[in-house]
Every structure is written in structure tokens, then in C-alpha cells.
Design a protein around this motif. Sequence first.
Motif, short mmCIF file in Angstrom:
data_model
loop_
_atom_site.label_atom_id
_atom_site.label_comp_id
_atom_site.label_asym_id
_atom_site.label_seq_id
_atom_site.Cartn_x
_atom_site.Cartn_y
_atom_site.Cartn_z
N THR A 19 0.83 -1.21 0.00
CA THR A 19 0.00 0.00 0.00
C THR A 19 0.86 1.25 0.00
N ALA A 20 1.94 1.23 0.78
CA ALA A 20 2.84 2.39 0.84
C ALA A 20 3.50 2.65 -0.51
N GLU A 21 3.89 1.59 -1.20
CA GLU A 21 4.51 1.74 -2.51
C GLU A 21 3.52 2.29 -3.53
N GLU A 22 2.30 1.78 -3.49
CA GLU A 22 1.27 2.30 -4.41
C GLU A 22 0.99 3.77 -4.14
N ARG A 28 9.65 7.40 -13.74
CA ARG A 28 8.93 6.27 -14.33
C ARG A 28 9.54 4.93 -13.93
N GLN A 29 10.77 4.98 -13.37
CA GLN A 29 11.43 3.75 -12.92
C GLN A 29 11.04 3.37 -11.49
N ALA A 30 10.14 4.14 -10.87
CA ALA A 30 9.81 3.92 -9.46
C ALA A 30 9.25 2.52 -9.22
N GLU A 31 8.31 2.10 -10.08
CA GLU A 31 7.71 0.78 -9.87
C GLU A 31 8.76 -0.31 -10.01
N LYS A 32 9.65 -0.18 -10.98
CA LYS A 32 10.73 -1.15 -11.14
C LYS A 32 11.62 -1.16 -9.90
N ALA A 33 11.88 0.04 -9.36
CA ALA A 33 12.72 0.13 -8.16
C ALA A 33 12.10 -0.63 -7.00
N PHE A 34 10.78 -0.51 -6.86
CA PHE A 34 10.09 -1.23 -5.79
C PHE A 34 10.10 -2.75 -6.02
N ARG A 35 9.91 -3.15 -7.27
CA ARG A 35 9.80 -4.59 -7.54
C ARG A 35 11.15 -5.28 -7.59
N ARG A 89 35.02 -4.77 -2.35
CA ARG A 89 36.10 -4.80 -3.32
C ARG A 89 35.52 -4.94 -4.73
N ILE A 90 36.36 -4.68 -5.71
CA ILE A 90 35.90 -4.62 -7.10
C ILE A 90 35.26 -5.94 -7.54
N GLN A 91 35.79 -7.08 -7.02
CA GLN A 91 35.25 -8.37 -7.44
C GLN A 91 33.93 -8.70 -6.75
N GLU A 92 33.49 -7.84 -5.81
CA GLU A 92 32.23 -8.07 -5.10
C GLU A 92 31.30 -6.88 -5.30
N SER A 93 31.34 -6.28 -6.48
CA SER A 93 30.84 -4.92 -6.61
C SER A 93 29.32 -4.78 -6.78
N ASP A 94 28.62 -5.79 -7.23
CA ASP A 94 27.20 -5.62 -7.55
C ASP A 94 26.36 -5.47 -6.28
N MET A 95 25.65 -4.35 -6.19
CA MET A 95 24.78 -4.05 -5.06
C MET A 95 23.43 -3.61 -5.60
N ARG A 96 22.40 -3.69 -4.76
CA ARG A 96 21.06 -3.30 -5.18
C ARG A 96 20.45 -2.39 -4.13
N LEU A 97 19.82 -1.32 -4.59
CA LEU A 97 19.14 -0.39 -3.70
C LEU A 97 17.65 -0.75 -3.62
N LYS A 98 17.18 -0.89 -2.40
CA LYS A 98 15.77 -1.19 -2.16
C LYS A 98 15.13 0.02 -1.50
N PRO A 99 14.32 0.81 -2.22
CA PRO A 99 13.77 2.05 -1.65
C PRO A 99 12.76 1.78 -0.53
N ASP A 100 12.82 2.60 0.49
CA ASP A 100 11.85 2.55 1.58
C ASP A 100 10.74 3.56 1.27
N PRO A 101 9.54 3.11 0.93
CA PRO A 101 8.48 4.04 0.51
C PRO A 101 8.08 5.03 1.60
N GLU A 102 8.32 4.68 2.86
CA GLU A 102 7.96 5.57 3.96
C GLU A 102 8.82 6.84 3.96
N THR A 103 9.91 6.83 3.21
CA THR A 103 10.84 7.97 3.21
C THR A 103 10.65 8.88 1.99
N PHE A 104 9.64 8.63 1.19
CA PHE A 104 9.41 9.46 0.00
C PHE A 104 9.12 10.90 0.40
N ALA A 105 9.80 11.85 -0.24
CA ALA A 105 9.55 13.27 -0.01
C ALA A 105 10.00 14.06 -1.22
#
Length: 451
Positions: free
Chosen positions: A8-11, A44-51, A66-82
Motif C-alpha cells: 500500500t505504501a509503494e502504491e 517512471r522507474q519507481a515501480e521497477k525500483a520497488f519490484r 572490493r571490485i570483485q564483489e561490486s554488484d549491489m542493489r538499492l531497495k527504496p523505503d516508501p515511507e521515506t518518500f519526499a
Amino acid sequence: MTSGNLTTAEEHVLEEIEEKDVDFLRLQFTDILGTVKNVSVPARQAEKAFREGIYFDGSSIEGFVRIQESDMRLKPDPETFAVLPWRTNEESAAARMICDVINTSTGEPFEGDPRYVLKQALERAKEMGYTVNAAPEPEFFLFEEDEEGRATTKTNDAGGYFDLAPKDLASDVRRDIIYGLENMGFEIEASHHEVAEGQHEINFEYDDALSTADNVGTFRTVVRAIAAEHDLHATFMPKPIARINGSGMHTHISLFTEDGENAFHDGDDEFDLSDTAKSFLAGILDHADAITAISNPTVNSYKRLVPGYEAPVYVAWSDRNRSALIRRPAARTPAASRIELRSPDPSCNPYLALAVMIHAGLDGIEKDLEAPDPVRENIYEFDEAKREEYGIDTLPANLGEAVEALEADEAMLEALGDHVSEKFIEAKKQEFGDYIVEVSEWELDRYLETF
């Protein structure tokens, strides 16, 4: 735009993006040293970011991987939208969300994410039956810029503590900052000119500890951005000018039980503090030296933590005066009973600082530590012999000593986790080492022609 398994918060966020014509999203997170980072994506990428989250290269962030461990993913917290107040116009706007960092190889929270470190502290509190509330008081200086737009240390006013205009020429800037913060959902309690020329404080409402840490990062960003609109530079450097008061970030903290009662309040106690509060307080005193490495993390922090400039350097507590490390502020209601740690400064990483405070306090509760008697006299006026008589220790004198104390404190290392403690200590040892080998203008002025 909405479908499927969004919360609900993401929607609600997706609806706000449409209603407020938001074009870009800043997905924010914080590195180990407390610097706010962001990945900007079209709204327009917001829904993709949530999913799915938004992927980024973690090896480019201080203290992450380190460079060989570099892939990270951001998971947005919808409660912090401003919506960002300085990026709004009649046609479009930019907004931000604060993110958790996910390790893509495991799908689990990244242990080097400072927000995760704080969440772990709050989980420990929850397991003990508590929630944590906190409120910081970040101070900052406003300086003029030179002709090329670079920061100077020239203040734009001659105001002092609680001064009014015309001495407090920055009152209009503070007003605009407050409006900007309120537009982002802050509840402002008060603002005023601080003791030093060009120094200011804006206090926001008590909140849960995670929201508070999020708010500190947002606060620093908003203050800098709106000051820049007035051709001023805002700095949270602890001691930008010698021989005047530095900037602190006094932090108020309390625990609440599952039924909403303040676990720190006891109306039958002389100080209105419960045994839980006193053990929590004792835990912070017990780990004070190690906490200082996190709450006062720069070489410059220790130019503030010196006697004579209202900075708390003595490991004691008081129910009356501000010369002790911890103060029990006056509380109008039981819900307001709390303690105030006065040593932190606004250069700290708020997630890590709150995490070590909470762990230290919970350690005190688990060990049933007894708080020493409060010191009601002005410790600033004590000589060394009297401090020894009272059993009052002094905080580390420099960053090197503080890092050594952190390395020796297993409970605080565990609070930070292996990744953060290792990377933080490594960075701070390098910083202190670089400082030690530098020759300052003060040394040249004093010694060059004398010897």
C-alpha cells in the motif's frame, strides 16, 4: 502504474509521483563515513525500483566492497518518500527515497550498510521488549562564499545565543530552511542562533531511532542546499574556527515498552529516572571512549572536545548542569523522560552513532550496571585531583586514541559488525596518520624563525 504485489505504501508513492509531477527520483543511501550518496533515476522507474531494486557498483563507494564483489542493489523505503523543496517548479519536481542496500549475491541486507547496522541495534532492543526514540540537535555554521563561490570562514552575522535581528542576519535563511524541512515532513520544534557568530541550531521532533537517523542525513542535505540559494555555505564541520565554540549534535534518547510506556520514567525516583534508564546510562558511560570514535569521527572533532568551550569531555552524568557527558534534561511529562548524550558532533554517521549508543545502553541493562552518583557541580572548574577524587575520566584526546579504544571494545565492534568495524577503523587510522605527518601554519608561525 500500480499492479500486482506492491505494498500500500509503494502504491501511495506511485500516486504521489503522478499527482506532484515528479520527474526524477534520488535514491539515497549512506556510506560508512556518513556521506549521503544517491542514484538518480527517472520517476517512471519507481515501480521497477520497488519490484526489483536499482543496481549500482558498490566498489565505488567508500568502505563498501572490493571490485570483485561490486554488484549491489538499492531497495527504496516508501515511507521515506519526499519531494525536494529546492527542486520544485510549476512544471515538475524531484523527490527522494532512502534505500536499504542489498547484497545481490545473497539477496540479504548488505552488512556494510549503516542503515542495516542501526536496524540490527533496534532488533536487539525489540527482542528485549523496547522501541527506541531519539532526537538530535545538530548545530551548523553559515559562512559567506568568495567571488568564485568557494567557502570561506567569514560569518555573515555577529549574533550570539538566541539573538534576534539585526545581529542575527541569518534568520531569513533559517526560516527558508525550516519551510523546506516542513515541506519534507519534518516537525520543527525550535530554531535559534547559537553561541558563536554564524552558528545556528534547528531542532526537530522526537521520533523512532531509524526515522531520526534518516532525518539527520536529510537535514544536512536541505540545510546545505538552501544556504547555497542564499550564496552561503553551510558546514557541519565540528570546529571550523579556532577559539570559539564548535558545533555539536547533542542526542536525546529513551526506550519505550511494548505497551507504549516510557521505560526511562520513574516518578518515585529523585531524578524521575527508572533503574532501566540508569543502567542504560551506565552502559553508555562504560563504553564512552569507544563510542567517541563513532560519534566524533574526524580529526577536527577533537578540536571541539577540549575544556573551556562548553564541550562535554568528562565521563560523568548530571541532573543539573551541562558540564557532564550525559545530562538528564527536565521533563514536563512522563513520556518526555530521557537522557541526553552531549558529545556527538554533526560530522558523524547518524546510523552508526545511534547504533553504538543503543547497543552500549542495552549492554548496561543486560549487565544490570549501576549508574554512578550524578555530579551536580561544574566539572569544568575541577582540577585534576578533584576529578580523580570523583572518579571522573576524560574522553579520548584525539582520533587516534578514540580508534584505539574502539579496537579494544569487543561489544562495540560486535555492534558495528565485522565489515563496518574493519573498514571504519582502517579509514580512520589512515586519516589520523595523514594528519600526524602534516605541518600546520600554526607550527610554521611559531617555530620557523624561532629555531
